[in-house]
Design a protein around this motif. Structure first.
Motif, short mmCIF file in Angstrom:
data_model
loop_
_atom_site.label_atom_id
_atom_site.label_comp_id
_atom_site.label_asym_id
_atom_site.label_seq_id
_atom_site.Cartn_x
_atom_site.Cartn_y
_atom_site.Cartn_z
N GLU A 150 36.64 35.99 40.89
CA GLU A 150 35.89 37.15 40.39
C GLU A 150 36.69 38.43 40.61
OE1 GLU A 150 31.46 35.31 41.34
OE2 GLU A 150 32.33 36.78 42.69
N ASP A 151 36.80 39.23 39.58
CA ASP A 151 37.59 40.46 39.66
C ASP A 151 37.00 41.47 40.63
OD1 ASP A 151 39.35 39.49 37.79
OD2 ASP A 151 38.43 40.53 36.10
N ARG A 152 35.71 41.58 40.68
CA ARG A 152 35.08 42.63 41.49
C ARG A 152 34.74 42.20 42.91
NH1 ARG A 152 32.99 47.29 39.21
NH2 ARG A 152 33.45 47.51 37.02
N THR A 153 34.98 40.97 43.26
CA THR A 153 34.69 40.52 44.62
C THR A 153 35.95 40.72 45.47
OG1 THR A 153 33.15 38.86 43.79
CG2 THR A 153 33.94 38.59 46.04
N PRO A 154 35.90 41.65 46.41
CA PRO A 154 37.09 41.90 47.24
C PRO A 154 37.30 40.78 48.26
CG PRO A 154 35.29 43.28 47.96
CD PRO A 154 34.81 42.55 46.72
N PHE A 155 38.54 40.64 48.68
CA PHE A 155 38.86 39.64 49.71
C PHE A 155 38.06 39.91 50.98
CE2 PHE A 155 42.80 39.32 47.14
CZ PHE A 155 42.76 37.96 46.89
N ARG A 163 49.35 30.11 40.01
CA ARG A 163 50.24 31.20 39.61
C ARG A 163 49.49 32.24 38.78
NH1 ARG A 163 53.77 26.84 39.11
NH2 ARG A 163 53.41 26.72 36.86
N LEU A 164 48.66 31.77 37.87
CA LEU A 164 47.86 32.68 37.04
C LEU A 164 46.91 33.51 37.92
CD1 LEU A 164 46.92 33.54 34.16
CD2 LEU A 164 45.23 31.72 34.32
N TRP A 165 46.26 32.87 38.87
CA TRP A 165 45.34 33.58 39.77
C TRP A 165 46.08 34.62 40.61
CZ3 TRP A 165 45.10 33.33 45.23
CH2 TRP A 165 44.01 34.02 45.79
N ARG A 166 47.23 34.25 41.17
CA ARG A 166 48.00 35.19 41.99
C ARG A 166 48.47 36.38 41.17
NH1 ARG A 166 47.63 36.89 46.13
NH2 ARG A 166 49.78 37.21 46.66
N LYS A 167 48.92 36.11 39.95
CA LYS A 167 49.36 37.21 39.08
C LYS A 167 48.18 38.13 38.79
CE LYS A 167 51.60 38.04 34.65
NZ LYS A 167 52.15 37.44 33.43
N ARG A 168 47.02 37.55 38.56
CA ARG A 168 45.82 38.31 38.24
C ARG A 168 45.34 39.15 39.42
NH1 ARG A 168 41.51 37.37 34.45
NH2 ARG A 168 39.59 38.20 35.27
N THR A 169 45.32 38.57 40.61
CA THR A 169 44.80 39.29 41.78
C THR A 169 45.80 40.28 42.36
OG1 THR A 169 45.45 37.52 43.30
CG2 THR A 169 43.20 37.46 42.45
N ALA A 170 47.07 40.05 42.15
CA ALA A 170 48.10 40.93 42.74
C ALA A 170 47.99 42.36 42.22
CB ALA A 170 49.49 40.37 42.47
N THR A 177 43.13 46.26 41.77
CA THR A 177 42.68 47.12 42.88
C THR A 177 41.28 46.78 43.34
OG1 THR A 177 41.93 48.82 41.34
CG2 THR A 177 44.15 49.06 42.22
N THR A 178 40.48 46.18 42.47
CA THR A 178 39.11 45.84 42.85
C THR A 178 39.05 44.68 43.84
OG1 THR A 178 38.89 44.42 40.90
CG2 THR A 178 38.05 46.69 40.74
N LYS A 179 40.14 43.96 44.04
CA LYS A 179 40.16 42.85 44.99
C LYS A 179 40.39 43.33 46.42
CE LYS A 179 39.72 39.01 44.26
NZ LYS A 179 38.47 38.23 44.21
N HIS A 180 40.65 44.63 46.60
CA HIS A 180 40.93 45.18 47.92
C HIS A 180 40.10 46.44 48.11
CE1 HIS A 180 44.42 42.52 48.07
NE2 HIS A 180 44.59 42.85 46.82
N LEU A 181 39.23 46.44 49.09
CA LEU A 181 38.33 47.58 49.31
C LEU A 181 39.09 48.89 49.50
CD1 LEU A 181 35.51 46.18 51.61
CD2 LEU A 181 35.37 46.78 49.19
N LYS A 182 40.21 48.87 50.18
CA LYS A 182 40.96 50.09 50.45
C LYS A 182 41.56 50.70 49.18
CE LYS A 182 42.08 48.93 55.18
NZ LYS A 182 43.13 48.56 56.12
#
Length: 87
Positions: free
Chosen positions: A21-26, A54-61, A64-69
């Protein structure tokens, strides 16, 4: 990180879903399941096909929404309101 064999199928599935999920931060995954970002990456590496990982890592890297900071303070929820259907 809890060993993989300690996670039931439903929990494992939910962690993977949250990671995609794009909006769910780690940080939300860590708060709910105790898994740091590094542990989520290891879990995803073991559970996904190599091309999907690889697709997931490219997407999450670059997300910015995956990291609260890195998130805009205007985003104050972890998911889209229409994501979970209400009956």
């Amino acid at each position: 990180m809890p060993p993989k064999h300690q996670l039931d199928d439903a929990t494992l599935s939910r962690i993977i879903e949250m990671a995609w999920e794009d909006r769910t931060p780690f940080e939300a995954i860590e708060k709910e399941y105790g898994l740091s970002q590094d542990h989520v990456i290891k879990l995803m590496r073991g559970e996904l096909k190599p091309s999907s990982f690889r697709l997931w890592r490219k997407r999450t890297a670059g997300r910015t929404t995956k990291h609260l900071k890195l998130r805009s303070p205007e985003i104050n929820r972890g998911y889209c309101p229409t994501q979970y259907k209400q009956r």
